[in-house]
Design an enzyme around this catalytic site. Structure first.
Site, short mmCIF file in Angstrom:
data_model
loop_
_atom_site.label_atom_id
_atom_site.label_comp_id
_atom_site.label_asym_id
_atom_site.label_seq_id
_atom_site.Cartn_x
_atom_site.Cartn_y
_atom_site.Cartn_z
N SER A 48 0.87 -1.18 0.00
CA SER A 48 0.00 0.00 0.00
C SER A 48 0.90 1.22 0.00
O SER A 48 2.13 1.08 -0.10
CB SER A 48 -0.88 -0.05 1.25
OG SER A 48 -1.88 0.93 1.19
N ARG B 45 0.77 -3.76 -7.04
CA ARG B 45 -0.54 -4.31 -6.66
C ARG B 45 -1.60 -3.48 -7.36
O ARG B 45 -1.47 -2.26 -7.46
CB ARG B 45 -0.68 -4.17 -5.13
CG ARG B 45 -1.95 -4.72 -4.54
CD ARG B 45 -1.88 -6.23 -4.41
NE ARG B 45 -3.06 -6.76 -3.73
CZ ARG B 45 -4.13 -7.22 -4.38
NH1 ARG B 45 -4.19 -7.23 -5.69
NH2 ARG B 45 -5.16 -7.69 -3.69
N CYS C 163 5.88 -13.86 -10.50
CA CYS C 163 4.64 -13.10 -10.30
C CYS C 163 4.56 -12.50 -8.90
O CYS C 163 4.73 -13.21 -7.90
CB CYS C 163 3.45 -14.05 -10.55
SG CYS C 163 1.87 -13.29 -10.18
N CYS D 270 0.01 -9.02 -8.48
CA CYS D 270 -0.65 -7.70 -8.56
C CYS D 270 -2.02 -7.80 -9.20
O CYS D 270 -2.86 -6.94 -9.01
CB CYS D 270 0.23 -6.71 -9.31
SG CYS D 270 0.27 -6.96 -11.10
N CYS E 298 -2.72 -8.64 -15.01
CA CYS E 298 -2.99 -9.41 -16.23
C CYS E 298 -4.43 -9.91 -16.27
O CYS E 298 -5.08 -9.92 -17.31
CB CYS E 298 -2.01 -10.57 -16.37
SG CYS E 298 -1.89 -11.59 -14.89
N CYS F 262 2.74 -6.10 -17.29
CA CYS F 262 3.15 -6.93 -16.15
C CYS F 262 4.37 -6.28 -15.51
O CYS F 262 5.41 -6.14 -16.15
CB CYS F 262 3.46 -8.35 -16.57
SG CYS F 262 4.17 -9.28 -15.19
N THR G 239 -7.84 1.88 3.04
CA THR G 239 -7.65 1.07 4.24
C THR G 239 -8.75 1.34 5.25
O THR G 239 -9.34 0.41 5.82
CB THR G 239 -6.28 1.36 4.86
OG1 THR G 239 -5.29 1.18 3.85
CG2 THR G 239 -5.99 0.43 6.01
#
Ligand SMILES: Cc1cc2nc3c(=O)[nH]c(=O)nc-3n(C[C@H](O)[C@H](O)[C@H](O)COP(=O)(O)OP(=O)(O)OC[C@H]3O[C@@H](n4cnc5c(N)ncnc54)[C@H](O)[C@@H]3O)c2cc1C
Ligand code: SF4
Length: 544
Positions: free
Chosen positions: A55, A300, A513, A516, A519, A488, A336
């Site tokens: 975050s 993310r 990977c 996130c 894709c 990506c 959040t």
């Protein structure tokens, strides 16, 4: 198929992020207050709580104040009060200070590592009797014969790349519950199947997303201003692409620097990763980072659809909380506090529902949520993100009108289109020449993935599934110049060719990977299906 063991709980929570942990804590608080035992279990796919949390983060403590008012006495890791806000418009070489929009004032907020806040929340939950199982990815939703959600099953371990069992084989576990709370964060993989099965989006706009990339830096102490919050818009993005950056000065000479690009971008040549890398070379930004050291990297997706994209939240046997439903407040760039409050509200509704034993669906949760500040907050800003269809300057003008004059009460609601439909053909868009990384301020993908501490068991089925293996070349390469190579942020997708340059094919480096989910969101024909890999795999973010 080997027999799976099962465990029964009153409540199973999928995901140990702020929403899932807040829900678990609130249920146990009510259980203690009303002397009514409720068993709660939380599953987390990261190797530990916080390992997959990425975050900004500036935390608005409103929900935390309600959940654990004595958080200071409990040593919550909220150590850096936000002291000063700066909002900059960047051109290639210059930075112009703009007035900070009201939603972006951070007085009373804290600059935190959300991963560390989650680790602390997990301790609070465990002290109340919540069972937390990190390293267990929920891979499948289970159903009763009447269609109610029965719980979830964790994935089998030790299914090799070729689909056969290896000597590590261990069948998954079934976790059964009266209510299952899905708290998977943005673009949850099980949530996706539930949305389809229960048609949860029938009355809502499509969800829209951004990709957020972030690095943590240890900067030269002379450049460190604890409590400073900087946001930028403009360069390097063109005015028709939504996005911007953040720089948050935390404790211990750390600066979190990040970049968000709306996934409704149209030019398939665009690379969010490279935009982020060149952003750091701007004269107004580089001075903060020069002489410092990058310690971590990650990415993310975040939910940007807001109020009009909130799906139906309940179904028989379960419900959605946090970003997997999409409660992020985009103009604030904060999700959040709303994720936590949705978890707490759901917990209260679930607790009363369990006590009353009234039917399979907690229909009261959405009603209660509508009466909270979450609903009002999201309603007021609902038109700001979609106004960026008019470009940066049109959106700034509209946002000023919507915020200052209409005060969020415009008698209209602007709507969204799904992000995957927005790409234009490569031949219709200008190519973008990105500078080579210098290895000091800007980096390549592989050295970046290295500092995300990403790790997956190599001999396992790929968790990146192609519905039709011919699409990457036949459609994506032919029409869009294989955009997955650029969107990506971890270099997972590569078009490789024979030595003579012929026979292009897609190579998927699934072990890189960082989870996130971009894709799964942006693939133009929705041919990529992101499913959970073996539990514990993925990034190991120390304090993102
Ligand atoms: C770059 C960026 C910057 C941001 N900046 C801010 C900010 O400054 N302030 C702010 O308030 N918000 C910010 N946000 C948004 C905020 O981080 C989210 O709104 C918040 O984390 C949502 O909480 P959540 O619990 O819904 O989901 P998450 O925090 O995403 O947590 C979900 C958890 O569930 C786990 N999980 C997912 N699927 C499974 C599964 N199938 N099985 C087991 N476990 C699973 C994940 O590993 C993860 O730990 C930012 C987001 C990003 C990406
Ligand atoms: S493969 Fe998909 S989910 Fe994984 S890092 Fe790349 S874009 Fe993100």
């Amino acid at each position: 198929m080997a027999e799976r063991e099962s465990m029964q709980y009153d409540v199973v929570v999928v995901g140990a992020g702020p929403s899932g942990l807040s829900a678990a804590i609130r249920i146990k608080q009510l259980a203690a207050e009303q002397a009514h035992e409720v068993s709660v279990c939380v599953l987390e796919k990261g190797s530990e709580v916080g390992a997959h949390i990425l975050s900004g983060a500036v935390l608005e403590p409103r929900a935390l104040n309600e959940l654990l008012p004595d958080w200071q006495a409990r040593n919550a890791p909220l150590n850096t009060p936000a002291q000063q806000d700066r909002f900059l418009y960047l051109t290639r070489n210059r930075a112009w200070s703009l007035p900070t929009p009201p939603q972006m004032h951070n007085g009373g907020n804290y600059i935190v590592s959300l991963g560390n806040v989650c680790r602390w929340l997990a301790q609070q939950a465990e002290s109340l009797g919540v069972e937390i199982y990190p390293g267990f990815a929920a891979a499948e939703v289970l159903f009763h014969t009447d269609g109610r959600v029965k719980g979830v099953a964790t994935g089998d371990l030790g299914i090799g790349r070729d689909g056969t069992r290896t000597d590590r084989y261990q069948p998954g576990m079934e976790l059964h519950a009266t209510q299952t709370l899905f708290a998977e964060g943005c673009r949850g993989s099980l949530t996706k199947t539930l949305v389809e099965r229960f048609r949860l989006r029938e009355a809502a706009d499509p969800q829209t997303y951004g990709i957020g990339l972030k690095e943590l830096w240890e900067v030269d102490p002379s450049q460190h201003r604890p409590g400073l919050v900087v946001h930028t818009i403009g360069w390097p993005l063109s005015a028709d692409t939504y996005g911007g950056s953040f720089l948050y000065h935390l404790e211990n000479n750390q600066v979190a620097v990040g970049f968000v690009v709306g996934l409704d971008y149209r030019n398939p040549h665009l690379s969010p990763f490279e935009e982020f890398q060149r952003f750091k070379t701007h004269p107004a930004i580089r001075t903060t980072l020069e002489g410092g050291r990058r310690t971590c990297y990650g990415a993310r997706a975040l939910s940007e659809g807001g109020w009009q994209s909130i799906p139906r939240l309940t179904f028989p046997g379960g419900l959605l909380i946090g970003d997997t439903a999409g409660f992020l407040n985009v103009p604030k760039i904060k999700g959040t506090h709303t994720a936590m409050k949705s978890g707490m509200t759901a917990a209260e509704a679930v607790f009363d529902h369990l006590r009353a034993g009234t039917g399979p669906e907690v229909t009261d949760y959405p009603h209660r949520l509508r009466r909270t500040w979450v609903w009002d907050e999201l309603y007021r800003v609902r038109n700001i993100r979609p106004s960026f269809r008019w470009g940066l300057f049109g959106a700034l003008a509209y946002s000023a009108l919507d915020t200052y004059l209409l005060r969020g009460k415009a008698p209209w609601t602007l709507h969204h289109h799904p992000d995957h439909t927005q790409l234009k053909r490569a031949s219709e868009c200008p190519p973008i020449a990105y500078p080579k990384p210098d290895g000091k301020l800007s980096f390549d993908r592989l050295s970046s993935v290295f500092v995300s501490n990403t790790n997956h068991e190599e001999d396992q089925l790929s968790h990146l599934r192609l519905k039709d293996p011919s699409v990457p070349v036949r459609v994506n390469l032919a029409l869009y110049d294989a955009p997955e190579q650029r969107y990506c942020p971890a270099g997972v997708y590569e078009i490789v060719r024979d030595a003579d340059g012929r026979s292009p094919r897609l190579q998927i480096n699934a072990q890189n990977c960082v989870h996130c989910k971009t894709c799964d969101i942006k693939d133009p024909t929705q041919n990529i299906d992101w499913v959970v890999p073996e539990g514990g795999g993925g990034p190991n973010y120390p304090n993102m």
